[in-house]
Design a protein around this motif. Structure first.
Motif, short mmCIF file in Angstrom:
data_model
loop_
_atom_site.label_atom_id
_atom_site.label_comp_id
_atom_site.label_asym_id
_atom_site.label_seq_id
_atom_site.Cartn_x
_atom_site.Cartn_y
_atom_site.Cartn_z
N UNK A 25 0.86 -1.18 0.00
CA UNK A 25 0.00 0.00 0.00
C UNK A 25 0.90 1.24 0.00
N UNK A 26 0.81 1.99 -1.08
CA UNK A 26 1.73 3.10 -1.32
C UNK A 26 0.96 4.37 -1.66
N UNK A 27 1.62 5.48 -1.38
CA UNK A 27 1.06 6.80 -1.65
C UNK A 27 2.18 7.68 -2.19
N UNK A 28 1.93 8.35 -3.31
CA UNK A 28 2.87 9.32 -3.87
C UNK A 28 2.18 10.67 -3.92
N UNK A 29 2.73 11.65 -3.20
CA UNK A 29 2.17 13.00 -3.16
C UNK A 29 2.87 13.89 -4.18
N UNK A 30 2.08 14.65 -4.94
CA UNK A 30 2.66 15.59 -5.90
C UNK A 30 1.61 16.64 -6.25
N UNK A 31 1.85 17.41 -7.30
CA UNK A 31 0.88 18.40 -7.76
C UNK A 31 0.82 18.36 -9.28
N UNK A 32 -0.29 18.87 -9.84
CA UNK A 32 -0.50 18.82 -11.28
C UNK A 32 -1.09 20.13 -11.76
N UNK A 33 -0.92 20.39 -13.08
CA UNK A 33 -1.43 21.59 -13.73
C UNK A 33 -0.88 22.86 -13.07
N UNK A 83 -0.68 7.75 -14.85
CA UNK A 83 -0.58 9.00 -15.61
C UNK A 83 -1.52 10.05 -15.03
N UNK A 84 -1.71 10.00 -13.72
CA UNK A 84 -2.67 10.88 -13.07
C UNK A 84 -2.38 12.35 -13.32
N UNK A 85 -1.10 12.73 -13.34
CA UNK A 85 -0.78 14.15 -13.52
C UNK A 85 -1.20 14.66 -14.89
N UNK A 86 -1.07 13.83 -15.92
CA UNK A 86 -1.52 14.28 -17.25
C UNK A 86 -3.04 14.25 -17.37
N UNK A 87 -3.70 13.29 -16.68
CA UNK A 87 -5.17 13.28 -16.69
C UNK A 87 -5.73 14.60 -16.18
N UNK A 88 -5.03 15.24 -15.26
CA UNK A 88 -5.51 16.44 -14.59
C UNK A 88 -5.15 17.73 -15.31
N UNK A 89 -4.38 17.64 -16.38
CA UNK A 89 -3.97 18.83 -17.12
C UNK A 89 -4.91 19.10 -18.30
N UNK A 90 -4.98 20.36 -18.73
CA UNK A 90 -5.84 20.69 -19.87
C UNK A 90 -5.36 20.01 -21.16
N UNK A 91 -6.25 19.84 -22.13
CA UNK A 91 -5.87 19.27 -23.43
C UNK A 91 -4.83 20.14 -24.13
N UNK A 99 2.68 17.28 -15.38
CA UNK A 99 1.74 16.85 -16.41
C UNK A 99 1.60 17.80 -17.58
N UNK A 100 2.46 18.85 -17.61
CA UNK A 100 2.30 19.90 -18.62
C UNK A 100 2.60 19.41 -20.04
N UNK A 101 3.24 18.25 -20.19
CA UNK A 101 3.52 17.79 -21.55
C UNK A 101 2.24 17.35 -22.27
N UNK A 102 1.12 17.24 -21.55
CA UNK A 102 -0.16 17.05 -22.24
C UNK A 102 -0.62 18.37 -22.85
N UNK A 103 -0.55 19.45 -22.09
CA UNK A 103 -1.00 20.76 -22.56
C UNK A 103 -0.04 21.34 -23.59
N UNK A 104 1.25 21.20 -23.31
CA UNK A 104 2.31 21.69 -24.21
C UNK A 104 3.10 20.48 -24.70
#
Length: 610
Positions: free
Chosen positions: A188-196, A253-261, A403-408
């Protein structure tokens, strides 16, 4: 979507959100007239204790006197494609809860999303006009009822430190960079980070409570000397919790899911690739035309797409001539620059227009060394201007990805890692413990310009481990570090020519941070498998059940020569041996790894080899 009725200030509030598979449970609660809290459960395991929510602005405090006006529930499904990363084709499901709040007549939405592999939330401030953020009260309260293992990187503006194994008590009163990894039970693991994350708000990190290291809170950049200035309406970055097994984390890929198209309609000019790079072997070589031509020639010979001209070329090297020379050989040229050379609109337009007119394909922008809002605005401006001039981007001396490589999609990679360049300046540099930790921390959240594979420098790793990093570490632009003369005579050269820079699938086969890791990556019908270990050496068993059934594969195995004592580290490293075998999905490859050792395997269907 459904909408619940508003709550009275005098009544307690309680709401729940579940992930689509039902495993993750998020509870939001508020005592009458008090602050808001949330808890997170993974089935019967507590992921986070009661953790605070809130903001402090120059106009109001989202802390007390919060009125719950309603709750919206939504479901989200999405499919999209990435240009680069651990898996190009993406899809996900999520459930969403939007908490509609007001405080002192100001409207704030708090949006929670629950995915199969994690949870995220952000604040959405309504209205018009200017606002200043003085503090964010968001926190992550780690479980109090059990022993925890934590891997945390002491905060550094360029994110170039190790992720050290620690107990929660060791975190007290200290600051740490995202991501931060927590083990609360066996798997059971948890990784904390931020997106967008962008310049509308700035980047953040974690600060541990002075008395209780299990209580972590959001902290702004230490050089954010004034409150964050923004315009309404505004959404803050997402606060992200990737949750599950280590396999779930590595494939997330949670960080890219949370970024704009993507903001770009045409991405045909954007292409991941491998790069020759002279700076590592010869730091003063970037202004030398002959050496740069040699690297272009070597890139062409290897089938690598690019050659990177690092610092020291401006005013010395005839870059247009080199670019013309490289283009004739099918190689694109990247040019290095200090970020201060692009930190005004006038400088950006002058330089990027010029370099694009020469035919450069990308820019490597260095030495940001800050998470503050002003610097993040420079990142945004460079990304926008580079896109208009059709230049790909590699951010160095940088913050971590979000996750910005989804937007850019033309932002191919960033540094933000204690990488191979430190082998040049230190007696040890990144050791095997660090290398066995990065796949579970930094490389989970985005492309990582570690600049792997060095055989010539003295390190406490083996040649087998160094070669394995070409597969283990994902980066949209993969700088290979060592000298041409070293690579040209090395038995691992065919593997370096074959490993791509973008993947269709990534699987963790086994691993534990700081000890060992085995990863398989797929490109088309080909698989690339690698395994490395830290102290102790180990016997690795690699089941090939990810291969297509009823298909024979040619397995090219790059391993170190056997010795009588496999588990003793040698300062004189054994060379690589290359073996070719026929394997299928029912097989298991068994190999003994040396101390700080590694193995690499390239698997192709035999029909592809005819």
């Amino acid at each position: 979507m459904d909408h619940e009725l508003s709550q009275s200030l005098s009544a307690p509030f309680h709401a729940q959100l579940h992930s689509p598979d039902g495993n993750l449970h998020i509870t939001l609660e508020q005592e009458p007239n008090g602050p808001l809290f949330y808890t997170v459960m993974n089935n019967r395991y507590r992921v986070l204790e009661r953790s605070p929510l809130g903001l402090i602005t120059d106009q109001y405090k989202l802390q007390q006197g919060i009125r719950i006006q309603g709750v919206e529930h939504n479901t989200i499904t999405e499919r999209y494609e990435l240009v680069t990363g651990k898996q190009k084709s993406q899809s996900y499901e999520a459930n969403e809860l939007v908490l509609l709040t007001s405080v002192e007549n100001h409207q704030v939405r708090i949006r929670f999303r629950a995915f199969h592999d994690g949870v995220a939330y952000r604040y959405e401030l309504q209205g018009e006009g200017d606002i200043r953020f003085e503090n964010e009260l968001s926190g992550f309260h780690l479980p109090e009822d059990r022993m925890l293992n934590v891997w945390a990187q002491p905060f550094m503006r360029c994110y170039e430190r190790t992720y050290d194994h620690a107990m929660p008590d060791h975190l007290r009163g200290r600051h740490f960079g995202f991501p931060l990894l927590v083990q609360s039970a066996e798997d059971h693991w948890l990784l904390l980070t931020e997106a967008a994350v962008d310049g509308r708000y700035g980047a953040s990190h974690l600060a541990a409570d002075e008395q209780d290291g299990r209580k972590l809170r959001i902290a702004y950049a230490p050089d954010q000397e004034t409150p964050i200035a923004a315009k309404l309406p505004l959404s803050t970055p997402w606060r992200v919790m990737i949750i599950g097994s280590l396999r779930d984390l590595v494939s997330s890929s949670l960080t890219t899911h949370l970024c704009p198209p993507p903001v770009l309609q045409d991405t045909s000019w954007i292409s991941p690739g491998r790069a020759a790079w002279s700076w590592y072997a010869e730091g003063d070589s970037c202004g030398d035309m002959e050496i740069q031509r040699q690297h272009v020639d070597f890139a062409a010979e290897m089938g690598w797409e690019y050659s990177v001209v690092d610092g020291g070329w401006e005013g010395v090297l005839d870059a247009p001539q080199l670019i013309h020379y490289a283009k004739a050989r099918g190689v694109g040229i990247w040019l290095w620059t200090h970020y201060k050379g692009l930190n005004t609109e006038e400088l950006r337009e002058e330089k990027l227009r010029l370099w694009a007119s020469w035919g450069a394909v990308g820019i490597k922008v260095d030495f940001f060394d800050s998470d503050n809002q002003e610097t993040l605005q420079v990142y945004d401006a460079i990304a926008e201007s580079a896109a208009r001039h059709r230049l790909m981007v590699n951010f160095h001396g940088s913050t971590k990805p979000s996750g910005e490589h989804r937007t850019w999609p033309h932002v191919m990679t960033r540094e933000g890692v204690y990488g191979a360049e430190y082998y040049r300046a230190q007696s040890e540099g990144p050791n095997a413990v660090h290398l066995c930790t990065l796949p579970f921390t930094r490389n989970v959240i985005g492309s990582m310009d570690f600049t792997p594979v060095t055989f010539s420098r003295r390190t406490t790793t083996t040649q087998g481990l160094q070669l394995a990093l070409a597969i283990l570490f994902e980066s949209g632009i993969q700088h290979y570090a060592d000298a041409i003369s070293v690579f040209a005579d090395h038995p691992g050269m065919p593997l370096l020519a074959a490993v791509p820079a973008v993947w269709d699938e990534t699987r963790l086969l086994e691993g534990y941070p700081g000890r060992f890791v085995t990863i398989a990556r797929r490109s088309g019908v080909e698989w690339f498998v690698t395994s490395i270990c830290a102290a102790g050496g180990r016997d690795v068993h690699i089941p090939l059940d990810f291969l297509e059934d009823n298909t024979a594969y040619r397995a090219v195995i790059y391993r170190e020569q056997a010795e009588a004592d496999e588990y003793r580290y040698r300062s004189v490293l054994p060379p690589i041996e290359v073996h070719t075998e026929t394997r299928c999905a029912k097989d298991t490859i068994k190999i003994r790894l040396k101390v700080y050792g590694g193995v690499s395997i390239h698997l192709t269907p035999q029909a592809e080899n005819k």
